[in-house]
Motif scaffolding. Structure first.
Motif, PDB file in Angstrom:
ATOM      1  N   UNK A  61       0.849  -1.178   0.000  1.00 16.77           N
ATOM      2  CA  UNK A  61       0.000   0.000   0.000  1.00 16.77           C
ATOM      3  C   UNK A  61       0.892   1.237   0.000  1.00 16.77           C
ATOM      4  N   UNK A 192      -8.848 -16.085  -9.270  1.00 14.55           N
ATOM      5  CA  UNK A 192      -9.839 -16.235  -8.202  1.00 14.55           C
ATOM      6  C   UNK A 192     -10.729 -14.999  -8.124  1.00 14.55           C
ATOM      7  N   UNK A 193     -10.134 -13.834  -8.310  1.00 18.38           N
ATOM      8  CA  UNK A 193     -10.906 -12.592  -8.226  1.00 18.38           C
ATOM      9  C   UNK A 193     -11.917 -12.485  -9.366  1.00 18.38           C
ATOM     10  N   UNK A 403       6.131  -7.414   6.588  1.00 18.96           N
ATOM     11  CA  UNK A 403       4.949  -8.213   6.863  1.00 18.96           C
ATOM     12  C   UNK A 403       4.205  -8.581   5.580  1.00 18.96           C
ATOM     13  N   UNK A 404       3.990  -7.603   4.704  1.00 15.05           N
ATOM     14  CA  UNK A 404       3.275  -7.879   3.447  1.00 15.05           C
ATOM     15  C   UNK A 404       4.027  -8.946   2.641  1.00 15.05           C
ATOM     16  N   UNK A 413      -0.644 -14.092  -2.237  1.00 16.88           N
ATOM     17  CA  UNK A 413      -1.645 -13.046  -2.452  1.00 16.88           C
ATOM     18  C   UNK A 413      -0.965 -11.680  -2.608  1.00 16.88           C
ATOM     19  N   UNK A 415      -2.360  -8.006  -1.527  1.00 18.99           N
ATOM     20  CA  UNK A 415      -3.554  -7.583  -0.784  1.00 18.99           C
ATOM     21  C   UNK A 415      -4.197  -6.282  -1.220  1.00 18.99           C
ATOM     22  N   UNK A 416      -3.452  -5.402  -1.878  1.00 18.42           N
ATOM     23  CA  UNK A 416      -3.920  -4.027  -2.022  1.00 18.42           C
ATOM     24  C   UNK A 416      -4.576  -3.745  -3.373  1.00 18.42           C
ATOM     25  N   UNK A 417      -5.525  -4.605  -3.749  1.00 13.80           N
ATOM     26  CA  UNK A 417      -6.158  -4.421  -5.051  1.00 13.80           C
ATOM     27  C   UNK A 417      -7.322  -3.445  -4.903  1.00 13.80           C
ATOM     28  N   UNK A 418      -6.967  -2.203  -4.692  1.00 13.55           N
ATOM     29  CA  UNK A 418      -7.948  -1.186  -4.328  1.00 13.55           C
ATOM     30  C   UNK A 418      -8.011  -0.107  -5.396  1.00 13.55           C
TER      31      UNK A 418
END
Lengths: 436, 436
Positions: A61, A192-193, A403-404, A413, A415-418
């Motif tokens: 992010x 998957x998305x 962490x990411x 994964x 995570x930040x598919x925003x």
């Protein structure tokens, strides 16, 4: 012109333009020096450019790779910050004109870095994406995700393909890293998305005009990176240049055409000079300096980082446009400023210590060239991770990025598919109100 | 109108409009139900609204409180997502018109939540900030930081004051929480960041038309919250309404005027209905339903969450517009959908179980009302933290928020003081190119 209201100080004033690797390091190195240090940047934060590609591909992010200047230096007493763009230098008056007013300098340090070089191709400049700022990264991320949201609505195969295909121009680290990250999204995340889409249809093209990727690295690293990319399904086109792009069709120099809505231009950089010192600006936009980073023709104007072309008999074309020369030049210049403060005349000429270079293609896949060893694969990937974590500013950012990466290593994964578009939504909102 | 290309399914189709607390819970609860579940939202992510105020005040970064729908439900086989805005319902054809095309429904569930209520005051609507979406939060954060970057340039005291002062309208949880967070920034963060400014000049006004803050909570919690705010230096104006705001001067109902460039409007919410079911829409914009959340006049259209006003003899004005009624209604409706699938006629009427409410003012300062106990202070603050962490979607987000809170508890810092304006920078960039 109004004044930018820099407080008076009994110390001479060093104005630094640009808070990239060079500017940031210089501010830090001048911590206890007898100067007033004024940093000017058009962002209120430093950007860790080597990881922009991970923001663009939903891996990280935004706030993990940027760091507010005022947080970094709030406790440094000689530090002043102005959020501004510099418009012009007036060397004869020792003034710069900025978007927030005039600023007087005793010493001026230009560290504005590099900008994307489109080699005069206006249509490509208008229609393509770049990856130099955090805003660029957010725009590219939004685009990638919006392409797929649009693709699920399209039954025409060619149109759907144009939304799912990517053309990345430039086989340097940025191009290679984006291509690799997109290949991982294609394999592990998007199916998957978007179960309605068939990701066999998604093509990732990497176009490089020279005969190899990562041309600045060793033969072995370059070959290995190519092999990694091909294993991951990236279509690498070598010895091919892009002639034009109208937003839909990419025309290549070999006559081939690729249809894609998204073209990332990572094929060239140029210096980002400021008006007022024209005679020192080279054709590639870099600013010519001597070994002390003094801009040609000026005693109290310096250039460091990507912008600076330190021309000496040993370095007729300057140093590579990378983080390491920038940081080392900043450290050397800080030492020289301390000498100037003590009225010592023996300034230290800059000597570049090449610490090597590296790039990552995907999980367990990186290439590292050090002076004493060149290696590729899992260990190179660990070295790449360690070096990038340590180079990030601030423990918080290191911790969040670590962490990411750790979680993503185990669950594959990102995570930040925003999709976040502040301005667009506001405009939309206002339009809606107007029509009521 | 074109079709939104929803794949065919042998199961009846439930279309859910809006992925807030209600919509998200309903999708989740229908995981193994014999329905095709189509979620429509204008964002590609769920937003955890109770923590928007922390994004706006630099405490949390954006991606920690939002979560992509496709990541949440990518593995749920009956789930389909469309990024779209719904424009109109055509009940007689069982169709909705959206920005991406028409969608047929067997059952329609409206969960579009609430929107900001300006009570018809157009100028306030244009000139104020709201806090309902992640974009709102980013805009407010940018504004707060840009105000201070501008304030350091201003020598006129009144003008500087107008940049440093804040007016928050509405003494509900959002208003109280923003006021408290701004007071903490004023005390612990801004004085180091902006050493040139004197933060005694920064005033935080909280305006509430009723005689108390947190009017929906117990007398004791309301009084304690007021005491906390006053201790933290917030100027609380009770029994006073805002009459007008032109972007600079706030006119109050008692004749007083406050000069401020930033007014946050958190004084009212209204339902956010969609065109096509006018006869069920109440004057406050909420949609009238029966105890089964069926919209008045329709058998296969439901409303849940803030939008729904479940009118029964016991609840003539519906339920409070909070997360809990939304989640509980979604769970109940999911049970009823499963009954409908089994052709059982005995639908379960919705019964609200009040789990209590809470609000936080600052570190160690929160108020909690439960049915069996009401308490304030440090323990209430711990309960608030625990409840909010557990309610966040996804372990990643819980972990990141926990970490930010933990670190910030010890160092009194708020890390995310970042100005990020994707669109603005792009426009600027384009303009710059045009003038070359």
């Amino acid at each position: 012109m109004k004044s930018a209201q820099i407080p008076n100080s009994s110390f001479p004033r060093i104005v630094i333009v640009g808070g990239g690797f060079a500017g940031l390091e210089l501010v830090k190195s001048l911590k206890n020096a007898p100067y007033q240090v004024v940093l000017i940047d058009r962002h209120n934060h430093h950007t860790f450019q080597p990881l922009l590609y991970q923001v663009a591909t939903s891996g990280l992010e935004t706030s993990s790779i940027i760091y507010p200047f005022r947080k970094a230096f709030g406790k440094q007493n000689n530090f002043i910050f102005r959020l501004a763009e510099v418009q012009k230098i007036i060397p004869e008056k020792q003034l710069i004109e900025t978007s927030v007013g005039e600023i007087y300098y005793d010493f001026l340090v230009l560290a504005t870095g590099a900008t994307t070089n489109y080699y005069g191709m206006k249509e490509i400049q208008e229609k393509s994406f770049a990856l130099k700022t955090i805003e660029d990264a957010i725009r590219l991320r939004n685009q990638i995700l919006k392409n797929l949201e649009e693709a699920v609505l399209v039954s025409d195969e060619q149109e759907r393909n144009s939304l799912m295909d990517y053309v990345i121009v430039g086989g340097g680290p940025t191009g290679v890293e984006v291509a690799g990250a997109l290949a991982e999204l294609k394999k592990h995340v998007f199916p998957t998305d978007y179960r309605e889409l068939n990701f066999v249809e998604m093509d990732i093209h990497l176009i490089e005009a020279s005969p190899k990727v990562l041309g600045a690295m060793s033969e072995k690293s370059s070959e290995k990176a190519l092999k990694y990319l091909q294993e991951m399904g990236v279509k690498v086109h070598l010895g091919v240049a892009v002639k034009n792009y109208d937003g839909k069709v990419v025309e290549l120099s070999n006559g081939e055409k690729i249809i894609s809505r998204t073209l990332l231009w990572a094929a060239g950089v140029a210096g980002n000079p400021i008006e007022g010192i024209a005679k020192a600006v080279l054709p590639n936009g870099r600013v010519k300096t001597n070994a002390y980073n003094q801009v040609e023709g000026y005693e109290n104007i310096f250039a460091i980082g990507d912008l600076a072309c330190v021309v000496t008999p040993e370095t007729p074309k300057g140093h590579p446009m990378l983080a390491q020369p920038a940081i080392q030049q900043a450290k050397n210049l800080a030492k020289n400023f301390k000498k100037i403060a003590k009225k010592e005349n023996s300034l230290i000429p800059f000597r570049y210590k090449d610490l090597g270079s590296m790039a990552t293609v995907g999980r367990n896949k990186a290439v590292v060239d050090l002076s004493f060893a060149k290696f590729q694969g899992f260990f190179a990937w660990l070295v790449w991770i360690f070096v990038h974590l340590m180079a990030l500013v601030g423990f918080r950012n290191r911790f969040f990025v670590f962490w990411e990466w750790l979680v993503s290593y185990f669950n594959y994964d990102k995570s930040n598919r925003l999709i976040i578009e502040p301005q667009r939504t506001q405009e939309h909102h206002i339009n809606k109100e107007n029509t009521q």
